[in-house]
Enzyme design. Structure first.
Site, PDB file in Angstrom:
ATOM      1  N   TYR A   8       0.803  -1.224   0.000  1.00  0.00           N
ATOM      2  CA  TYR A   8       0.000   0.000   0.000  1.00  0.00           C
ATOM      3  C   TYR A   8       0.835   1.272   0.000  1.00  0.00           C
ATOM      4  O   TYR A   8       0.284   2.368  -0.025  1.00  0.00           O
ATOM      5  CB  TYR A   8      -0.933   0.025   1.220  1.00  0.00           C
ATOM      6  N   GLY A   9       2.151   1.189   0.013  1.00  0.00           N
ATOM      7  CA  GLY A   9       2.979   2.390   0.123  1.00  0.00           C
ATOM      8  C   GLY A   9       4.068   2.465  -0.920  1.00  0.00           C
ATOM      9  O   GLY A   9       3.800   2.392  -2.118  1.00  0.00           O
ATOM     10  N   THR A  10       5.309   2.564  -0.466  1.00  0.00           N
ATOM     11  CA  THR A  10       6.443   2.780  -1.369  1.00  0.00           C
ATOM     12  C   THR A  10       6.724   1.595  -2.281  1.00  0.00           C
ATOM     13  O   THR A  10       7.516   1.720  -3.210  1.00  0.00           O
ATOM     14  CB  THR A  10       7.723   3.123  -0.584  1.00  0.00           C
ATOM     15  N   LEU A  11       6.087   0.458  -2.055  1.00  0.00           N
ATOM     16  CA  LEU A  11       6.264  -0.700  -2.928  1.00  0.00           C
ATOM     17  C   LEU A  11       5.305  -0.691  -4.120  1.00  0.00           C
ATOM     18  O   LEU A  11       5.474  -1.458  -5.054  1.00  0.00           O
ATOM     19  CB  LEU A  11       6.091  -2.001  -2.132  1.00  0.00           C
ATOM     20  N   GLU A  73      10.737  -3.543   5.649  1.00  0.00           N
ATOM     21  CA  GLU A  73       9.666  -3.116   6.543  1.00  0.00           C
ATOM     22  C   GLU A  73      10.043  -3.177   8.025  1.00  0.00           C
ATOM     23  O   GLU A  73       9.223  -2.852   8.880  1.00  0.00           O
ATOM     24  CB  GLU A  73       8.407  -3.960   6.299  1.00  0.00           C
TER      25      GLU A  73
END
Length: 117
Positions: A8-11, A73
């Site tokens: 849901y983020g930087t990936l 993470e």
């Protein structure tokens, strides 16, 4: 590919860490109403709390890549409670997937109401 992960983020595509998923198999998008997203500054964090939905991308990955994501993470399977994020299984429309849940207080953090970081 033996693991399914929801990011849901930087990936996600277009963000700074997506290159780690270059060899992963993209399965598809989803919106998870079982998560709430918070703005942590340079990256977001999700908690297992109901919301109007968090936008995720779902990928199939192998074991070595899962270990790399754990490191990114701040998740240590041997020290789950002390880790920055905890890895948990969550239901997506594509089946069960690993998701990283933020493991720190969010009292001073802004909730991302639209669920997309």
């Amino acid at each position: 590919m033996k693991h399914i992960v929801a990011v849901y983020g930087t990936l996600k595509r277009g963000y700074s860490n997506h290159h780690l998923l270059d060899k992963a198999c993209y399965i598809g998008p989803d919106t998870l109403t079982s998560l709430t997203l918070y703005d942590l500054g340079p990256y977001p964090g999700a908690l297992a709390k109901p919301s109007t939905g968090v936008s995720v991308e779902v990928y199939a990955i192998n074991g070595p890549l899962l270990a790399m994501l754990d490191e990114l993470e701040g998740y240590d399977p041997g020290a789950d409670k002390a880790s920055l994020y905890q890895r948990r299984k969550i239901q997506t429309r594509h089946g069960l997937a690993w998701v990283y849940l933020y493991n720190r207080p969010v009292r001073s953090r802004q909730r991302i109401a639209d669920g997309s970081w």
